[in-house]
Design an enzyme around this catalytic site. Structure first.
Site, PDB file in Angstrom:
ATOM      1  N   CYS A   2       0.846  -1.189   0.000  1.00  0.00           N
ATOM      2  CA  CYS A   2       0.000   0.000   0.000  1.00  0.00           C
ATOM      3  C   CYS A   2       0.881   1.237   0.000  1.00  0.00           C
ATOM      4  O   CYS A   2       2.092   1.153   0.152  1.00  0.00           O
ATOM      5  CB  CYS A   2      -0.917   0.006   1.213  1.00  0.00           C
ATOM      6  SG  CYS A   2      -1.880  -1.506   1.411  1.00  0.00           S
ATOM      7  N   ARG A  27       1.291   1.218  -5.904  1.00  0.00           N
ATOM      8  CA  ARG A  27       1.516   0.336  -4.754  1.00  0.00           C
ATOM      9  C   ARG A  27       0.216  -0.285  -4.246  1.00  0.00           C
ATOM     10  O   ARG A  27       0.243  -1.207  -3.426  1.00  0.00           O
ATOM     11  CB  ARG A  27       2.175   1.114  -3.615  1.00  0.00           C
ATOM     12  CG  ARG A  27       3.572   1.614  -3.929  1.00  0.00           C
ATOM     13  CD  ARG A  27       4.146   2.355  -2.740  1.00  0.00           C
ATOM     14  NE  ARG A  27       4.401   1.465  -1.624  1.00  0.00           N
ATOM     15  CZ  ARG A  27       5.592   0.970  -1.317  1.00  0.00           C
ATOM     16  NH1 ARG A  27       6.627   1.263  -2.070  1.00  0.00           N
ATOM     17  NH2 ARG A  27       5.740   0.189  -0.275  1.00  0.00           N
ATOM     18  N   TRP A  75      -4.000  -1.857  -1.067  1.00  0.00           N
ATOM     19  CA  TRP A  75      -4.104  -3.152  -1.727  1.00  0.00           C
ATOM     20  C   TRP A  75      -4.574  -4.117  -0.667  1.00  0.00           C
ATOM     21  O   TRP A  75      -3.879  -4.361   0.318  1.00  0.00           O
ATOM     22  CB  TRP A  75      -2.755  -3.569  -2.304  1.00  0.00           C
ATOM     23  CG  TRP A  75      -2.808  -4.782  -3.181  1.00  0.00           C
ATOM     24  CD1 TRP A  75      -3.028  -4.808  -4.527  1.00  0.00           C
ATOM     25  CD2 TRP A  75      -2.621  -6.141  -2.777  1.00  0.00           C
ATOM     26  NE1 TRP A  75      -2.995  -6.103  -4.986  1.00  0.00           N
ATOM     27  CE2 TRP A  75      -2.748  -6.947  -3.938  1.00  0.00           C
ATOM     28  CE3 TRP A  75      -2.367  -6.773  -1.560  1.00  0.00           C
ATOM     29  CZ2 TRP A  75      -2.625  -8.332  -3.908  1.00  0.00           C
ATOM     30  CZ3 TRP A  75      -2.249  -8.157  -1.528  1.00  0.00           C
ATOM     31  CH2 TRP A  75      -2.369  -8.918  -2.700  1.00  0.00           C
ATOM     32  N   ASN A 110       0.655   0.330   6.498  1.00  0.00           N
ATOM     33  CA  ASN A 110       1.079  -0.703   5.553  1.00  0.00           C
ATOM     34  C   ASN A 110       1.610  -1.882   6.348  1.00  0.00           C
ATOM     35  O   ASN A 110       2.279  -1.700   7.363  1.00  0.00           O
ATOM     36  CB  ASN A 110       2.215  -0.204   4.644  1.00  0.00           C
ATOM     37  CG  ASN A 110       1.758   0.849   3.676  1.00  0.00           C
ATOM     38  OD1 ASN A 110       0.567   1.069   3.497  1.00  0.00           O
ATOM     39  ND2 ASN A 110       2.710   1.501   3.032  1.00  0.00           N
ATOM     40  N   GLY A 111       1.366  -3.097   5.859  1.00  0.00           N
ATOM     41  CA  GLY A 111       1.884  -4.274   6.529  1.00  0.00           C
ATOM     42  C   GLY A 111       0.753  -5.172   6.999  1.00  0.00           C
ATOM     43  O   GLY A 111      -0.413  -5.004   6.640  1.00  0.00           O
ATOM     44  N   GLU A 506       9.803 -15.308 -18.465  1.00  0.00           N
ATOM     45  CA  GLU A 506       9.531 -13.901 -18.208  1.00  0.00           C
ATOM     46  C   GLU A 506       8.525 -13.340 -19.210  1.00  0.00           C
ATOM     47  O   GLU A 506       7.638 -12.559 -18.844  1.00  0.00           O
ATOM     48  CB  GLU A 506      10.842 -13.105 -18.245  1.00  0.00           C
ATOM     49  CG  GLU A 506      10.695 -11.600 -18.112  1.00  0.00           C
ATOM     50  CD  GLU A 506      10.091 -11.156 -16.789  1.00  0.00           C
ATOM     51  OE1 GLU A 506       9.732  -9.959 -16.693  1.00  0.00           O
ATOM     52  OE2 GLU A 506       9.960 -11.977 -15.853  1.00  0.00           O
ATOM     53  N   LYS A 510       4.903 -11.664 -18.233  1.00  0.00           N
ATOM     54  CA  LYS A 510       4.474 -10.327 -18.617  1.00  0.00           C
ATOM     55  C   LYS A 510       3.081 -10.351 -19.240  1.00  0.00           C
ATOM     56  O   LYS A 510       2.237  -9.508 -18.945  1.00  0.00           O
ATOM     57  CB  LYS A 510       5.473  -9.712 -19.621  1.00  0.00           C
ATOM     58  CG  LYS A 510       6.757  -9.236 -19.002  1.00  0.00           C
ATOM     59  CD  LYS A 510       6.548  -8.020 -18.164  1.00  0.00           C
ATOM     60  CE  LYS A 510       7.228  -8.000 -16.848  1.00  0.00           C
ATOM     61  NZ  LYS A 510       7.369  -9.081 -15.990  1.00  0.00           N
ATOM     62  N   GLU A 513       0.449 -11.026 -16.532  1.00  0.00           N
ATOM     63  CA  GLU A 513       0.279  -9.935 -15.576  1.00  0.00           C
ATOM     64  C   GLU A 513      -0.615  -8.828 -16.103  1.00  0.00           C
ATOM     65  O   GLU A 513      -1.456  -8.307 -15.369  1.00  0.00           O
ATOM     66  CB  GLU A 513       1.645  -9.329 -15.230  1.00  0.00           C
ATOM     67  CG  GLU A 513       2.502 -10.172 -14.303  1.00  0.00           C
ATOM     68  CD  GLU A 513       3.836  -9.528 -14.036  1.00  0.00           C
ATOM     69  OE1 GLU A 513       4.258  -9.523 -12.870  1.00  0.00           O
ATOM     70  OE2 GLU A 513       4.478  -9.034 -14.985  1.00  0.00           O
ATOM     71  N   HIS A 529       6.920 -33.049 -23.942  1.00  0.00           N
ATOM     72  CA  HIS A 529       6.675 -33.874 -22.772  1.00  0.00           C
ATOM     73  C   HIS A 529       5.418 -33.420 -22.022  1.00  0.00           C
ATOM     74  O   HIS A 529       5.351 -33.530 -20.800  1.00  0.00           O
ATOM     75  CB  HIS A 529       7.889 -33.861 -21.840  1.00  0.00           C
ATOM     76  CG  HIS A 529       9.111 -34.450 -22.459  1.00  0.00           C
ATOM     77  ND1 HIS A 529       9.243 -35.801 -22.720  1.00  0.00           N
ATOM     78  CD2 HIS A 529      10.260 -33.867 -22.899  1.00  0.00           C
ATOM     79  CE1 HIS A 529      10.421 -36.020 -23.286  1.00  0.00           C
ATOM     80  NE2 HIS A 529      11.055 -34.861 -23.396  1.00  0.00           N
ATOM     81  N   LYS A 628       2.854  -3.270  -6.799  1.00  0.00           N
ATOM     82  CA  LYS A 628       4.260  -3.207  -7.173  1.00  0.00           C
ATOM     83  C   LYS A 628       5.179  -3.831  -6.134  1.00  0.00           C
ATOM     84  O   LYS A 628       6.084  -4.583  -6.465  1.00  0.00           O
ATOM     85  CB  LYS A 628       4.660  -1.743  -7.400  1.00  0.00           C
ATOM     86  CG  LYS A 628       6.073  -1.563  -7.925  1.00  0.00           C
ATOM     87  CD  LYS A 628       6.234  -2.158  -9.305  1.00  0.00           C
ATOM     88  CE  LYS A 628       7.622  -2.011  -9.844  1.00  0.00           C
ATOM     89  NZ  LYS A 628       7.771  -2.706 -11.127  1.00  0.00           N
TER      90      LYS A 628
END
Length: 633
Positions: A2, A27, A75, A110-111, A506, A510, A513, A529, A628
């Site tokens: 946050c 954030r 968040w 935050n936390g 990666e 992307k 996301e 496989h 983020k």
């Protein structure tokens, strides 16, 4: 996860807080709120679920002209994204239903508070009424309870901030918390005081003339303050317009360092681009140069690092390296494994930080840990670093944020110098991490067996890299055309071998996301496989197939896809007619040595994900369910 912003000074606080929240929205963006004091010292709270624009519409309507305020963008961890669960939360026993409420204090946090259930039960027994589903509201009522006790027992205002009842209340409250917090407290009737506290969640203070700014990272301070103070764990900041005192929660006043803030307003703006992500993709030639700047020595044919805090003699005794990270940083670690093992002949193990923190793997003497992180605050990576450090092994960080928790707790480290990365999907941090890992491969290689001539060749290849990335960016328009063709696909496969396998992972990440399309990355030979069962005419495969050591092998894998009518997008070397005959679409990237291909080939994959997401109408910079800086487990 946050964002926190606070201000105390002489300007209109609401405007500065909202501007700061706008810079921190990456954030967390499921709700936002602010609190200021009115002319009579009462707390005025405005908050709303949804994006920041909803809060901005509330703030335009008759917010007091206060010069003190706090704000938060959230968040969700505990409780759904609702108006009631949005911060700030109020401490006291008032009703909390009107826009102007008569409470003793407001907090933003935050936390995660791990023991909030026990604290909540105790506070309810004291008569406190909880009006949210969050763990954070516990802090507000707990500080209020401690404040009442401090006032009853005779704590008084003195010249020493640690003795004032407001600061005593915060110190006593946080001593009862188990978990993590970045905390900012605004008190009714105190238009000149904010109290901040930190444990495991970042807070910084911007120092101005007759004003102070508080935030969970430096971006809201840019353009307003040119000096900054990084709070450390267990520290409490007592902040007035003219003074800043930093106190250790348990042991009293500490001396704090005031550092220059090397961040401008332009650094946190979009600079004419449509999205931060697109801006950051196009910044990569320069961020790659920044990662190498001052770190290449032609005289010694090696890399130079100033912050490892280990001597060459100590590093020569390293016989194993563990690289750990999460998400994109874990993919960069995989690239680093290939690099270090090839050029330094050192065994490397790559660990998900979220798994390493709970595993008890045998770690021999001579093992060195690198924690890889953009933010320097990732909870799982921090926990893994602490666990390895607790066992007595040296720990180093590869990090982008000066003053971050991981940067401070590691024994040494290497900064990326990539500048603020605001787009939630990491781009420039990934390529900078890969560059730093290449520099480490060169460094350890020269410590061990790499010849002077090979070192010079390695350096020459690195010095060409920014130009190669600039060339790769020239495919932007062509990539958008390809994105138009595949925007409605529901599944993608990303396939590569050797150095290009981590980049396949990666690239798939992307796309997932920011476009919400299912995508999987695999070593190209592993495709048969299992994943080949997914191949049909509606499932595109993105092949990383530049000229190199395994080119012919990847061609065979590509032909297996085409034999099953699967469409192929190939990332290939210029003028490769063999690939053009086989693939449905080709994106050309400049030739690069095998060990630098991951950096060059990441560019078209980032652009492909970006354009598909934009064409699908997705919010590229703020993808759903993501934030983020992941500071919770």
């Amino acid at each position: 996860m946050c964002g926190i912003v606070g201000y105390v000074g002489f300007r209109r606080a609401a405007d500065l807080v909202v501007e700061g929240l706008r810079r921190l929205e990456y954030r967390g963006y499921d709700s936002a709120g602010l609190a200021v004091l009115d002319d009579e010292g009462r707390i005025d709270v405005r908050k709303a679920a949804g994006r920041l624009a909803r809060l901005e519409s509330l703030v335009r309507d008759q917010v007091p002209e206060a010069s003190i305020g706090i704000g938060h963008t959230r968040w969700a961890t505990h409780g759904a994204p609702t108006d009631g669960n949005a911060h700030p939360h109020l401490g006291g026993c008032g009703t909390g239903h009107s826009s102007v409420v008569h409470e003793s204090l407001a907090i933003v946090h935050n936390g995660v508070i791990e023991n909030y259930r026990g604290l909540k039960t105790r506070l309810e027994a004291e008569g406190y009424v909880f009006r949210s589903e969050t763990d954070s509201e516990v802090i507000a009522h707990l500080v209020d309870s401690c404040l009442k006790q401090a006032l009853e027992t005779g704590s008084r205002v003195t010249d020493e901030p640690a003795d004032s009842p407001w600061v005593v209340a915060v110190r006593e409250a946080i001593a009862q918390l188990r978990g993590t917090y970045g905390l900012l407290v605004l008190f009714a009737g105190r238009p000149d005081l904010l109290v901040a506290a930190r444990l495991g969640s970042p807070l910084v203070v911007g120092v101005g003339d007759g004003e102070h700014f508080i935030a969970s990272d430096a971006s809201p301070l840019a353009g307003h303050a040119d000096r900054i103070v990084y709070l450390a764990d267990h520290e409490v900041a007592v902040i007035t317009p003219d003074t800043l005192r930093v106190i250790h929660r348990d042991s009293g006043r500490v001396e704090h360092s005031v550092l220059p803030l090397e961040l401008s307003a332009a650094d946190v703006g979009m600079g004419g681009y449509s999205h931060f992500m697109l801006k950051e993709i196009h910044e990569q030639p320069e961020t790659i140069r920044a990662a190498m700047r001052g770190r290449l020595s032609r005289d010694d044919a090696t890399a130079v690092f100033g912050g490892l805090n280990l001597t060459p003699a100590q590093l020569q005794h390293v016989n194993r390296i563990v690289l750990t990270g999460c998400g994109t940083s874990w993919h960069a670690a995989l690239v680093g494994e290939y690099l270090i093992e090839e050029f330094a002949r050192l065994p490397v193990e790559v660990e998900y930080a979220s798994e390493l923190r709970y595993r008890n793997p045998p770690i021999d003497e001579g093992t060195l840990l690198f924690a890889i992180t953009q933010s320097g605050e990732t909870a799982d990576t921090l926990a893994a670093l602490r666990e390895v450090k607790r066992k007595g092994h040296p720990t180093l960080a590869i990090c982008n944020v000066v003053g971050s928790t991981i940067a401070n707790e590691a024994d040494g480290g290497i900064y990326l110098h990539a500048g603020p990365e605001i787009g939630v999907a990491s781009t420039k941090a990934f390529t900078s991490q890969c560059v730093v890992l290449a520099l480490l491969a060169l460094y350890f290689g020269r410590l061990r067996h790499m010849s002077y001539e090979k070192g010079l060749e390695f350096i020459a290849a690195l010095e060409r890299l920014p130009g190669l990335v600039t060339e790769a960016l020239e495919a932007d328009t062509a990539i958008r055309t390809i994105a138009e063709k595949y925007r409605n696909a529901s599944t993608f496969l990303y396939l590569g071998r050797q150095y290009n396998f981590p980049v396949a992972l990666e690239g798939a990440l992307k796309l997932k996301e920011i476009s919400y399309i299912h995508a999987e990355g695999y070593p190209a030979a592993e495709m048969k496989h299992g994943p080949i069962a997914l191949v049909d005419q509606l499932t595109p495969s993105v092949f990383l197939i530049p000229q190199g050591a395994v080119y012919d092998k990847v061609i065979l894998n590509l032909e297996e896809i085409k034999a099953r009518k699967g469409p192929v997008i190939a990332i290939a070397s210029p003028g490769d007619e063999r690939v053009r005959e086989l693939a449905d679409d080709v994106i050309e990237v400049p030739d690069a040595p095998d060990f630098l291909q991951p950096i060059v080939e990441a560019i078209p994959l980032q652009l492909l994900a970006y354009h598909i997401a934009v064409l699908r109408g997705c919010d590229v910079d703020k993808p759903r369910n993501l934030a983020k800086s992941v500071t919770v487990e």
